[in-house]
Design a protein around this motif. Sequence first.
Motif, PDB file in Angstrom:
ATOM      1  N   ASP A   1       0.837  -1.209   0.000  1.00 42.80           N
ATOM      2  CA  ASP A   1       0.000   0.000   0.000  1.00 42.80           C
ATOM      3  C   ASP A   1       0.869   1.255   0.000  1.00 42.80           C
ATOM      4  O   ASP A   1       0.551   2.253  -0.653  1.00 42.80           O
ATOM      5  N   ALA A   2       1.978   1.231   0.721  1.00 42.45           N
ATOM      6  CA  ALA A   2       2.869   2.384   0.785  1.00 42.45           C
ATOM      7  C   ALA A   2       3.513   2.677  -0.569  1.00 42.45           C
ATOM      8  O   ALA A   2       3.746   3.844  -0.922  1.00 42.45           O
ATOM      9  N   VAL A   3       3.810   1.612  -1.342  1.00 41.88           N
ATOM     10  CA  VAL A   3       4.420   1.817  -2.664  1.00 41.88           C
ATOM     11  C   VAL A   3       3.478   2.608  -3.573  1.00 41.88           C
ATOM     12  O   VAL A   3       3.896   3.464  -4.353  1.00 41.88           O
TER      13      VAL A   3
ATOM     14  N   SER B   1       4.179  -1.260 -15.592  1.00 41.01           N
ATOM     15  CA  SER B   1       5.458  -1.944 -15.771  1.00 41.01           C
ATOM     16  C   SER B   1       6.449  -1.541 -14.668  1.00 41.01           C
ATOM     17  O   SER B   1       7.065  -2.401 -14.041  1.00 41.01           O
ATOM     18  N   ASP B   2       6.594  -0.226 -14.425  1.00 43.56           N
ATOM     19  CA  ASP B   2       7.545   0.237 -13.406  1.00 43.56           C
ATOM     20  C   ASP B   2       7.124  -0.231 -12.017  1.00 43.56           C
ATOM     21  O   ASP B   2       7.963  -0.646 -11.206  1.00 43.56           O
ATOM     22  N   LEU B   3       5.832  -0.157 -11.746  1.00 41.67           N
ATOM     23  CA  LEU B   3       5.354  -0.559 -10.422  1.00 41.67           C
ATOM     24  C   LEU B   3       5.493  -2.066 -10.224  1.00 41.67           C
ATOM     25  O   LEU B   3       5.768  -2.536  -9.115  1.00 41.67           O
ATOM     26  N   HIS B   4       5.326  -2.848 -11.302  1.00 42.55           N
ATOM     27  CA  HIS B   4       5.541  -4.298 -11.231  1.00 42.55           C
ATOM     28  C   HIS B   4       6.994  -4.599 -10.843  1.00 42.55           C
ATOM     29  O   HIS B   4       7.268  -5.441  -9.977  1.00 42.55           O
ATOM     30  N   VAL B   5       7.917  -3.856 -11.420  1.00 44.00           N
ATOM     31  CA  VAL B   5       9.336  -4.035 -11.082  1.00 44.00           C
ATOM     32  C   VAL B   5       9.594  -3.624  -9.629  1.00 44.00           C
ATOM     33  O   VAL B   5      10.326  -4.290  -8.883  1.00 44.00           O
TER      34      VAL B   5
ATOM     35  N   ARG C   1      -4.977   6.638   1.260  1.00 44.59           N
ATOM     36  CA  ARG C   1      -4.339   7.836   0.725  1.00 44.59           C
ATOM     37  C   ARG C   1      -4.002   7.690  -0.767  1.00 44.59           C
ATOM     38  O   ARG C   1      -2.876   7.877  -1.193  1.00 44.59           O
ATOM     39  N   THR C   2      -5.041   7.321  -1.518  1.00 47.20           N
ATOM     40  CA  THR C   2      -4.843   7.191  -2.961  1.00 47.20           C
ATOM     41  C   THR C   2      -4.827   8.569  -3.603  1.00 47.20           C
ATOM     42  O   THR C   2      -5.158   9.565  -2.968  1.00 47.20           O
ATOM     43  N   GLY C   3      -4.479   8.583  -4.869  1.00 49.00           N
ATOM     44  CA  GLY C   3      -4.479   9.855  -5.592  1.00 49.00           C
ATOM     45  C   GLY C   3      -5.788  10.137  -6.316  1.00 49.00           C
ATOM     46  O   GLY C   3      -5.892  11.119  -7.049  1.00 49.00           O
ATOM     47  N   ASN C   4      -6.817   9.275  -6.120  1.00 43.25           N
ATOM     48  CA  ASN C   4      -8.104   9.499  -6.778  1.00 43.25           C
ATOM     49  C   ASN C   4      -8.829  10.655  -6.122  1.00 43.25           C
ATOM     50  O   ASN C   4      -8.873  10.759  -4.891  1.00 43.25           O
ATOM     51  N   ARG C   5      -9.409  11.524  -6.901  1.00 42.55           N
ATOM     52  CA  ARG C   5     -10.060  12.728  -6.398  1.00 42.55           C
ATOM     53  C   ARG C   5     -11.567  12.531  -6.329  1.00 42.55           C
ATOM     54  O   ARG C   5     -12.148  11.678  -6.985  1.00 42.55           O
ATOM     55  N   GLY C   6     -12.216  13.369  -5.506  1.00 44.24           N
ATOM     56  CA  GLY C   6     -13.675  13.432  -5.473  1.00 44.24           C
ATOM     57  C   GLY C   6     -14.332  12.417  -4.572  1.00 44.24           C
ATOM     58  O   GLY C   6     -15.558  12.273  -4.595  1.00 44.24           O
TER      59      GLY C   6
ATOM     60  N   ASP D   1     -11.816   2.707  -1.750  1.00 49.18           N
ATOM     61  CA  ASP D   1     -11.146   3.088  -2.996  1.00 49.18           C
ATOM     62  C   ASP D   1     -10.201   1.990  -3.452  1.00 49.18           C
ATOM     63  O   ASP D   1      -9.053   2.237  -3.794  1.00 49.18           O
ATOM     64  N   GLY D   2     -10.693   0.731  -3.401  1.00 50.66           N
ATOM     65  CA  GLY D   2      -9.870  -0.378  -3.828  1.00 50.66           C
ATOM     66  C   GLY D   2      -9.190  -1.063  -2.661  1.00 50.66           C
ATOM     67  O   GLY D   2      -9.317  -0.641  -1.498  1.00 50.66           O
ATOM     68  N   LEU D   3      -8.448  -2.150  -2.959  1.00 53.80           N
ATOM     69  CA  LEU D   3      -7.831  -2.915  -1.891  1.00 53.80           C
ATOM     70  C   LEU D   3      -6.506  -3.504  -2.343  1.00 53.80           C
ATOM     71  O   LEU D   3      -6.202  -3.564  -3.535  1.00 53.80           O
ATOM     72  N   VAL D   4      -5.715  -3.910  -1.336  1.00 55.70           N
ATOM     73  CA  VAL D   4      -4.465  -4.644  -1.538  1.00 55.70           C
ATOM     74  C   VAL D   4      -4.715  -6.077  -1.091  1.00 55.70           C
ATOM     75  O   VAL D   4      -5.136  -6.305   0.055  1.00 55.70           O
ATOM     76  N   ASN D   5      -4.484  -7.026  -1.960  1.00 55.85           N
ATOM     77  CA  ASN D   5      -4.783  -8.433  -1.675  1.00 55.85           C
ATOM     78  C   ASN D   5      -3.486  -9.233  -1.757  1.00 55.85           C
ATOM     79  O   ASN D   5      -2.749  -9.152  -2.746  1.00 55.85           O
ATOM     80  N   LEU D   6      -3.180 -10.035  -0.701  1.00 59.47           N
ATOM     81  CA  LEU D   6      -2.028 -10.928  -0.693  1.00 59.47           C
ATOM     82  C   LEU D   6      -2.544 -12.357  -0.633  1.00 59.47           C
ATOM     83  O   LEU D   6      -3.264 -12.736   0.303  1.00 59.47           O
TER      84      LEU D   6
END
Length: 788
Positions: free
Chosen positions: A49-51, A65-69, A150-155, A162-167
């Motif tokens: 989530d921090a990334v 691509s960059d975030l996958h790396v 703390r996403t960058g989505n507005r409004g 606003d979505g989730l992180v799944n492991l």
Amino acid sequence: MLVMAAGVWSAWRETWRAAAGELERSAAAGAEFGLRVLTSYAVAAGRVDAVLRGLSDEEIRARESDLHVELNALVVEVPQAEASYVVDRGGYPLVSANLYPLPRGRPVAADRDFFAALRDPKAPALHVSRVQEGRFDGLPFFAVSRRRTRTGNRGLPPGAFDGLVNLSVYPDRLRGALSRVAGHPRDVVALLRDDGEVLVRGGPEGAAGLPRDGRALAEAEAAPERALYREGGAEGAEPSLVAVRRIEGWPVLAVAGRTRGAILADWRAEVAAQLAVGLPASLALLGLALLLYRSQGRLAQANAGLEARVAQRTAELAGSKARSRATFEQAAIGIAHVGLDGAWLRVNRRLCGMLGFAEEELLARSFQEITHPDDLPADMEAVRRLIAGEISTCTLEKRYLRRDGSLIWVDLTVSLMRDEGDRPFAFLAAIGDNSARKAAEAALAAREAEFRAIFESTLIGIVQAESRTGRLLRVNPRFCEIVGYGEGELLGGMSLPALTHPDDLCASPTSVRQALQASGRYEGERRLLCKDGRVIQVVMHVSLVDQDAGGGCPDLAASARSVAAIQDVTERRRAEERQALLAREVDHRAKNVLTVVQAALRLTPKGDAAAYARAVEGRVLALARAHTLLSEARWHGAALRGVVEAELSAFLPSPAAPLGATPGGPPCALLEGPDLVLAPVAVQPLAMVLHELATNATKHGALSVPGGALRLAWRVDEAAGLLRLRWEERGGPAPGPPPARPGFGSRVVEATVREQLGGALRRHWEAAGLSYDIEVPLARALAGRAAA
């Protein structure tokens, strides 16, 4: 046979008791294993989530691509992030650590139970899903998930989903490790959701022994720390013995089970061993049956004692955990678990109240976000040193930004938390509010600054000195000005007694010390010796610094200190002396005036009452005018021109009129001479002389007729030491011959010049008019000309 039967029965009982103990230990080991696994995945979810923090969905898709790396690089540090997926609020995939590129066509997570649970407004911080089949790899998994923060989505409104992180957690990878915690080869150890769903199972393939129909959850709720019960067989299943432990902080249970058949197999093996050895020897050992029975009893007692100790230790452990939870939640200081990236993982109520955030608001932030920017570099350096192992703990004084924007000062103590493999996974932080201490320090600093300003700028000399010896310890600039010494000279070993006039010191050598011993205070006057040799008079107020309220100090300690306020009153005393001298002078002058008035009253002719009144009035007014001039000059003397003008003011020309008399015009007086200041003793006598001469000229001389003129000139004859005055009348009636007997006015003039001024007077009866030459010694006539 009875002995063998008793042995078989005893073996039955001991086999069940041993099985129960082994299952409880297996359940506890399984709970510890599960807690470590789930906590590590929770930390990994926070790191993922921090990334992505601050990035909108569109930015993530554009930078997939960059975030996958970057996520793959994170896996090296946090292996649990290997199967991490991030989805948006519609269930569509955004980025993954182990799959690139992601299919974009359909919402792969919208129908999953973890998506529905975290989309709910009352969603938990972390969610453990049911076991499901992966849509990308087809493998069974259960998910540890959390909301994106703390996403960058507005409004979106605050707190909105606003979505989730799944492991993804793969049970097959955990099965081997979970099997190793079992205490028996036939035991089954498993992790279950609190609804009975099996997440991962360890033990022999196909072995039974797990609970059904929510029985484990019911038993765990009845005994929160540990539960042991027998599960009855149903639908052809074999009965079993089951131990349950709840994993603290998670909706997950650790369960260990052993079937009745496995327990009977252990019992049969024990009985077979007894029979193989005991049947041939049963007859021989018949005599020892009672001893064996007693030994079995003692063994049973020992086992019971052991079980009691295990139960006691388990209860103590449960109490310790409860106390640990109570300590965390009810501590008087803030306590928190913080991720290695700075994210808040767990916070207590005191910390939330201290910072003004709700728990969920604080958990959605990192410590970097609420740290004062000036304090952040020191924080990050401490984090680096802790992770590097350079220090084991660190203590900092820092500032946090509260929710309302205000600052709060805290004392922060941080240590590093490590797992069984000695790998750091989080920080433990203890945070104490020291705002009150900071406010007190600021107030003290303000008072010290105020005292320093007063000390340095006051118009009174202030010193601090040893009470016993008077040695100077601290002096202000004003005291240095008073005595003429520099600060370094005064503090280099000088003392107040050394600066005191010897006569004052001999008169009362111990007066200050005695006063301090008696009442803690001293007030008095004394003379001080200045560096340039001057002797000044000062008023001194001395007080002990650390005296008890209302009392002195009978035995002044060597460390006792005093503060003295010293005011230079030298000029004041001189002014008082001058005032007293002036008062005496005024008294003397007043007596002289009264004596002169008395003489004027006595000597003025009394034949004509009106003339008598006018004469007396004129002479008294002349004295009054002289007195006024002296008073205006504070009895330091009066200007000679002023005395003359006061007597002849009616005859002086105006500034616009021509100098000198004009034929047929009013009489006129002309004055010639330098500006001189008469001595106080000469003012009234000379005023009386001028008044008498002017009165005579007005009645009989040049000032009595139109066109008459009077010229009065004066000069200083330094060679003769005389003040010379020339009175010359012109244009008046002829003076005639000198009278045989001088009148009263002439006698007053002669007596005054001779007796009061110590001078001489000469008259000249000339045809043009009367003239006088008056000579007065400079020592008597002018101010500042004392007699040699």
